[in-house]
Design a protein around this motif. Structure first.
Motif, short mmCIF file in Angstrom:
data_model
loop_
_atom_site.label_atom_id
_atom_site.label_comp_id
_atom_site.label_asym_id
_atom_site.label_seq_id
_atom_site.Cartn_x
_atom_site.Cartn_y
_atom_site.Cartn_z
N LEU A 23 74.55 29.64 48.69
CA LEU A 23 74.01 30.83 49.33
C LEU A 23 73.09 31.59 48.38
O LEU A 23 72.03 32.07 48.79
CB LEU A 23 75.16 31.73 49.81
N ALA A 24 73.50 31.69 47.12
CA ALA A 24 72.68 32.39 46.13
C ALA A 24 71.34 31.69 45.96
O ALA A 24 70.29 32.34 45.81
CB ALA A 24 73.41 32.47 44.79
N ALA A 25 71.36 30.35 46.01
CA ALA A 25 70.12 29.59 45.86
C ALA A 25 69.18 29.88 47.02
O ALA A 25 67.98 30.12 46.83
CB ALA A 25 70.43 28.10 45.76
N PHE A 26 69.70 29.87 48.24
CA PHE A 26 68.84 30.10 49.39
C PHE A 26 68.39 31.55 49.48
O PHE A 26 67.28 31.84 49.93
CB PHE A 26 69.53 29.65 50.68
N GLU A 27 69.23 32.47 49.02
CA GLU A 27 68.82 33.87 48.96
C GLU A 27 67.68 34.06 47.96
O GLU A 27 66.84 34.94 48.12
CB GLU A 27 70.01 34.76 48.58
N ALA A 28 67.67 33.21 46.92
CA ALA A 28 66.59 33.28 45.93
C ALA A 28 65.32 32.60 46.42
O ALA A 28 64.31 32.60 45.72
CB ALA A 28 67.05 32.64 44.62
N GLY A 29 65.38 32.01 47.63
CA GLY A 29 64.18 31.42 48.21
C GLY A 29 64.12 29.92 48.14
O GLY A 29 63.03 29.33 48.26
N ALA A 30 65.26 29.24 47.97
CA ALA A 30 65.25 27.78 47.89
C ALA A 30 64.76 27.16 49.20
O ALA A 30 65.13 27.60 50.28
CB ALA A 30 66.64 27.26 47.56
N ASP A 31 63.93 26.14 49.08
CA ASP A 31 63.51 25.36 50.24
C ASP A 31 64.42 24.15 50.42
O ASP A 31 64.48 23.59 51.52
CB ASP A 31 62.06 24.89 50.06
N ASP A 32 65.10 23.75 49.36
CA ASP A 32 66.06 22.66 49.44
C ASP A 32 66.98 22.76 48.22
O ASP A 32 66.70 23.51 47.28
CB ASP A 32 65.37 21.30 49.48
N TYR A 33 68.07 21.98 48.25
CA TYR A 33 69.14 22.09 47.26
C TYR A 33 69.78 20.72 47.18
O TYR A 33 70.19 20.17 48.19
CB TYR A 33 70.13 23.14 47.77
N ILE A 34 69.87 20.14 45.98
CA ILE A 34 70.45 18.81 45.84
C ILE A 34 71.46 18.81 44.70
O ILE A 34 71.22 19.41 43.64
CB ILE A 34 69.35 17.74 45.62
N MET A 35 72.60 18.18 44.94
CA MET A 35 73.69 18.19 43.98
C MET A 35 73.55 17.07 42.95
O MET A 35 73.12 15.97 43.27
CB MET A 35 75.03 18.03 44.69
N LYS A 36 73.91 17.36 41.70
CA LYS A 36 74.02 16.34 40.67
C LYS A 36 75.39 15.68 40.80
O LYS A 36 76.38 16.36 41.09
CB LYS A 36 73.92 16.96 39.27
N PRO A 37 75.50 14.37 40.54
CA PRO A 37 74.40 13.43 40.29
C PRO A 37 73.72 13.06 41.59
O PRO A 37 74.33 13.13 42.67
CB PRO A 37 75.11 12.23 39.67
N PHE A 38 72.47 12.67 41.53
CA PHE A 38 71.73 12.32 42.73
C PHE A 38 70.87 11.09 42.46
O PHE A 38 70.64 10.71 41.31
CB PHE A 38 70.84 13.48 43.18
N VAL A 39 70.43 10.46 43.53
CA VAL A 39 69.54 9.31 43.43
C VAL A 39 68.11 9.84 43.31
O VAL A 39 67.68 10.69 44.10
CB VAL A 39 69.68 8.41 44.67
N LEU A 40 67.37 9.35 42.33
CA LEU A 40 66.02 9.86 42.10
C LEU A 40 65.12 9.65 43.31
O LEU A 40 64.28 10.50 43.61
CB LEU A 40 65.41 9.19 40.87
N ALA A 41 65.30 8.54 44.01
CA ALA A 41 64.48 8.29 45.19
C ALA A 41 64.71 9.36 46.25
O ALA A 41 63.78 9.76 46.96
CB ALA A 41 64.78 6.91 45.77
N GLU A 42 65.95 9.85 46.36
CA GLU A 42 66.22 10.92 47.33
C GLU A 42 65.55 12.22 46.89
O GLU A 42 64.99 12.95 47.72
CB GLU A 42 67.73 11.14 47.47
N LEU A 43 65.59 12.51 45.60
CA LEU A 43 64.91 13.71 45.10
C LEU A 43 63.42 13.66 45.41
O LEU A 43 62.84 14.64 45.90
CB LEU A 43 65.13 13.85 43.60
N VAL A 44 62.80 12.51 45.16
CA VAL A 44 61.37 12.36 45.45
C VAL A 44 61.11 12.57 46.94
O VAL A 44 60.16 13.25 47.33
CB VAL A 44 60.87 10.98 45.00
N ALA A 45 61.97 12.01 47.78
CA ALA A 45 61.81 12.15 49.22
C ALA A 45 61.93 13.61 49.64
O ALA A 45 61.19 14.09 50.51
CB ALA A 45 62.84 11.30 49.96
N ARG A 46 62.85 14.33 49.02
CA ARG A 46 63.04 15.74 49.38
C ARG A 46 61.87 16.60 48.91
O ARG A 46 61.44 17.51 49.61
CB ARG A 46 64.35 16.25 48.80
#
Length: 224
Positions: free
Chosen positions: A92-115
């Motif tokens: 919630l704090a991230a989206f209140e700060a204006g986040a357009d997206d949010y991804i949890m670690k660890p993550f797949v790099l291909a997914e990050l690029v897609a997002r």
């Protein structure tokens, strides 16, 4: 409409992860600037003029939430947060700060690029959703691939693998690179890559000449 590659700023204090994110975005065709923290942040964004930013939340000094607010004030730059914190209050704090997206670690790099790509498209900073090699057309936004006009039935992992290969068309990629970028790790059985490449190659070759080539002793290269 913009014609030059989109510019992505990455702020991540973990050296290995920052390098991996930067390389993945660069290989996807973006212009990338990276930093370990928010030192001289105003000068950096004024010089680099990012179209989007990937920010870790927990950073030394000024945290990612504050940096996101500064980006918004400077130019309404879209932001994707990467973080190990998964509590509802953190999101919630991230989206209140204006986040357009949010991804949890660890993550797949291909997914990050897609997002990142999806965020850039939503904000109008990226125009074309398709990539083409010979008669192969990959539409990342629609999650489809066609060859000679024929739709190719792909699993989610096969789509990630094909997208990574297309982004890096003409380059020879090692099995370790592919494992890291598509699956998110680099110490697993490389036979996994061989199996998926074999299946993907069979599906692509059903509608035309070979596009994925084996470079003996090194890895694979997609050319048309």
């Amino acid at each position: 409409m913009p014609t030059e590659p989109a510019r992505v700023l990455v702020v991540e204090d973990e050296d290995v992860l920052r390098t991996a994110i930067g390389q993945a975005l660069t290989h996807a065709g973006f212009v990338v600037d990276t930093a370990p923290d928010g030192t001289n942040f105003s000068e950096r964004i004024a010089r680099f003029r990012p179209d989007a930013a990937v920010l870790d939340i927990m950073l030394p000094g000024e945290n990612g939430l504050h940096l996101a607010q500064r980006l918004r004030e400077a130019g309404n730059t879209p932001v994707l947060f990467v973080t190990a914190r998964d509590a509802v209050d953190d999101r919630l704090a991230a989206f209140e700060a204006g986040a357009d997206d949010y991804i949890m670690k660890p993550f797949v790099l291909a997914e990050l690029v897609a997002r990142v790509t999806a965020v850039l498209r939503r904000t109008g900073r990226l125009v074309s959703p398709t990539m083409q090699v010979a008669d192969l057309v990959v539409d990342e936004e629609a999650a489809t691939a066609t060859r000679a006009g024929q739709l190719i039935d792909l699993t989610a992992t096969e789509r990630r693998l094909l997208t990574y290969l297309v982004h890096n068309r003409g380059r020879t990629l090692s099995k370790t690179q592919i494992l890291t970028q598509v699956w998110g790790y680099d110490d697993y059985d490389p036979n996994l890559v061989e199996a998926y490449v074999s299946t993907l190659r069979r599906k692509l070759d059903a509608n035309g000449p070979r596009l994925i080539h084996t470079v003996r002793g090194i890895g694979y290269r997609l050319t048309g």
